[in-house]
Scaffold this active site. Structure first.
Site, PDB file in Angstrom:
ATOM      1  N   THR A  65      32.991  50.995  36.232  1.00 40.96           N
ATOM      2  CA  THR A  65      34.084  51.049  35.254  1.00 40.96           C
ATOM      3  C   THR A  65      34.367  52.505  34.886  1.00 40.96           C
ATOM      4  O   THR A  65      35.531  52.943  34.870  1.00 40.96           O
ATOM      5  CB  THR A  65      33.758  50.205  34.006  1.00 40.96           C
ATOM      6  OG1 THR A  65      33.286  48.920  34.444  1.00 40.96           O
ATOM      7  CG2 THR A  65      34.981  50.003  33.140  1.00 40.96           C
TER       8      THR A  65
ATOM      9  N   LYS B 289      36.821  34.798  36.498  1.00 36.49           N
ATOM     10  CA  LYS B 289      35.944  35.971  36.558  1.00 36.49           C
ATOM     11  C   LYS B 289      36.008  36.728  35.252  1.00 36.49           C
ATOM     12  O   LYS B 289      37.094  36.939  34.710  1.00 36.49           O
ATOM     13  CB  LYS B 289      36.422  36.893  37.699  1.00 36.49           C
ATOM     14  CG  LYS B 289      35.496  38.063  37.961  1.00 36.49           C
ATOM     15  CD  LYS B 289      34.344  37.678  38.850  1.00 36.49           C
ATOM     16  CE  LYS B 289      33.264  38.755  38.939  1.00 36.49           C
ATOM     17  NZ  LYS B 289      32.306  38.701  37.809  1.00 36.49           N
TER      18      LYS B 289
ATOM     19  N   LYS C 137      36.069  34.929  30.039  1.00 33.88           N
ATOM     20  CA  LYS C 137      35.181  35.802  29.265  1.00 33.88           C
ATOM     21  C   LYS C 137      34.217  34.952  28.471  1.00 33.88           C
ATOM     22  O   LYS C 137      34.556  33.828  28.071  1.00 33.88           O
ATOM     23  CB  LYS C 137      35.999  36.665  28.295  1.00 33.88           C
ATOM     24  CG  LYS C 137      35.263  37.900  27.825  1.00 33.88           C
ATOM     25  CD  LYS C 137      35.314  38.962  28.908  1.00 33.88           C
ATOM     26  CE  LYS C 137      34.970  40.332  28.424  1.00 33.88           C
ATOM     27  NZ  LYS C 137      35.508  41.343  29.368  1.00 33.88           N
TER      28      LYS C 137
HETATM   29  N1  GLU Z   1      33.357  43.085  31.624  1.00 30.79           N
HETATM   30  C1  GLU Z   1      34.123  43.838  32.569  1.00 30.79           C
HETATM   31  C2  GLU Z   1      35.588  43.850  32.201  1.00 30.79           C
HETATM   32  O1  GLU Z   1      35.960  43.699  31.059  1.00 30.79           O
HETATM   33  C3  GLU Z   1      33.840  43.425  34.005  1.00 30.79           C
HETATM   34  C4  GLU Z   1      34.074  41.974  34.317  1.00 30.79           C
HETATM   35  C5  GLU Z   1      33.563  41.547  35.696  1.00 30.79           C
HETATM   36  O2  GLU Z   1      33.048  42.393  36.421  1.00 30.79           O
HETATM   37  O3  GLU Z   1      33.702  40.386  36.009  1.00 30.79           O
HETATM   38  O4  GLU Z   1      36.439  44.076  33.022  1.00 30.79           O
END
Ligand code: GLU
Length: 431
Positions: free
Chosen positions: A188, A68, A104
């Site tokens: 977030t 994820k 990522k």
């Molecule tokens: N890009 C966000 C992070 O760095 C969210 C990642 C997600 O929701 O999978 O946590």
């Protein structure tokens, strides 16, 4: 070292190893990503030119569940950066106890120079490039820097076209109309605000009128600013690439938000060129001063929230920092050298893997709703976000206090590393 986020992530792991109950062999295994795919992306731009972009997807660790993590579009993306960010996703999902591993993705590009059509083509080509390695039970992308619900809609559509049916669960952070969840866009920022409240409770300090400086006013920074403002804190400074706005009496966060939402830069807001009507004629708000991003970091405030890129708090500026606490909304904003100096100065740092976990927590809630083919109201999502990030905060504090650890990052890392290592130990080595 400050320039290499992957080295920084490894150094953070090393700092925690001496306190973590993890077999050294397993620990060594955790320092290496499972795999990274590099893709070449030729795209015909709206101008008629063909530009060849480079993209990556790193799958760091899947012992605890499917991979994820977000996808970022930025000129400074590199394989090392994507691998560091995938590592941080692994520790983040473990710390907040989601049944996921970490991944990522990123594409090297300057989104400001691309049209909407260019971005759509680039997103679709990138999705095609990584489509064999993603899937609802395999690896689930989400938004990150310069990507948003529209980007996720294009990714979901491209993946679904190849499958021959709609697969909403392949990405999170989608628009509501195609399986997104209420509360994901601000999740977030909401998590950042919640952990800041918890930190103040823990420190027995009052958040009301506490001064806050936020570096970055993108999705995360602007939502954190709005929610902290609503909680009674006093947001005195914020910034974007063009510069920073500072008013010791507090910024008009709503007016600033409206200005930036309309495509404006903070530099223009400070100059007064395009200041929205909310500020006009309202005597409560003074004109903010123009300061630089570097100056914002060294303001004498109660809380500093880096909400932009990696490596902004370094050995070079850490001695000039005057904030009494730091809440890391960005991934990897503090280098290990700076971290040690902050610990010595007793400046509490809520680490990124805890402070910015609200996004992936609500991504998980979206993924669960998609699997159930059911939808929850915003109140349910927000309550579950608060419960989960609150539990992770309490567990980190308990680890810090009872194990006598040097700082909150070490506490968070020991928990995350132990959970991930346990999963590896139970599963064993294949074959
Ligand atoms: N890009 C966000 C992070 O760095 C969210 C990642 C997600 O929701 O999978 O946590």
């Amino acid at each position: 070292m400050a320039d290499d986020p992957f080295e920084n992530m490894l150094a953070q792991m090393d700092r925690a190893e001496e306190y973590a109950d993890v077999d050294h062999g397993v620990f060594e295994r955790l320092k290496h990503p499972e795999r990274t795919l590099k893709v070449t992306l030729p795209v015909e731009l709206e101008s008629g030119e063909v530009e060849v972009f480079e993209g990556y997807r790193c799958q760091f660790d899947s012992a605890r569940g499917p991979f994820k993590g977000g996808v970022r579009f930025h000129p400074s993306v590199s394989q090392r950066e994507v691998e560091a960010l995938a590592g941080w996703m692994t520790w983040k999902t473990a710390l907040v106890d989601l049944p996921y591993g970490g991944a990522k993705g990123g594409v090297i590009c300057e989104p400001k120079e691309l049209t909407d059509r260019d971005l759509e083509r680039l997103t679709r080509r990138y999705t095609e490039g990584i489509r064999r390695m993603i899937g609802p039970e395999v690896d689930v992308p989400a938004p990150d820097m310069n990507t948003n619900p529209q980007t996720m809609a294009w990714m979901m559509d491209t993946y679904s076209m190849y499958e021959g049916y709609s697969v909403p669960q392949v990405v999170t952070g989608k628009p509501l109309e195609i399986g997104g969840t209420p509360g994901r866009v601000e999740a977030t920022g909401r998590g950042v605000s919640l952990v800041t409240e918890r930190l103040f409770e823990y420190l027995d300090r009052d958040l009301t009128d506490a001064t806050v400086a936020i570096q970055g006013f993108g999705n995360v920074g602007s939502n954190a600013a709005r929610l902290l403002d609503e909680s009674g804190a006093n947001v005195v400074a914020t910034s974007d690439v063009s510069g920073a706005a500072y008013d010791p009496d507090g910024l008009d966060v709503a007016a600033l938000g409206a200005h930036v939402d309309a495509g404006g830069l903070i530099e223009e807001y400070v100059a007064g060129d395009l200041r929205g009507s909310a500020g006009e004629g309202d005597s409560r708000w003074d004109d903010p001063d123009a300061i630089t991003n570097a100056e914002l970091l060294t303001l004498d405030v109660d809380v500093l929230i880096p909400a932009a890129v990696e490596g902004v708090i370094t050995a070079d500026n850490v001695d000039d920092l005057r904030a009494s606490a730091i809440v890391e909304a960005a991934n990897g904003p503090t280098t290990v050298a700076a971290d040690k100096a902050l610990t010595e100065r007793d400046i509490q740092v809520v680490p990124d893997i805890l402070a910015n976990a609200g996004g992936v927590i609500v991504s998980y809630l979206e993924w669960v709703q998609n699997a159930q083919e059911f939808s929850w109201p915003l109140e349910t999502v927000n309550a579950e976000l608060e419960r989960r990030i609150g539990t992770a905060f309490d567990e980190t504090i308990e680890q810090y206090d009872t194990e006598g650890l040097p700082d909150l990052r070490t506490a968070a890392y020991t928990l995350a590393l132990e959970r991930t290592a346990k999963a590896h130990e139970y599963r064993g080595l294949f074959p």
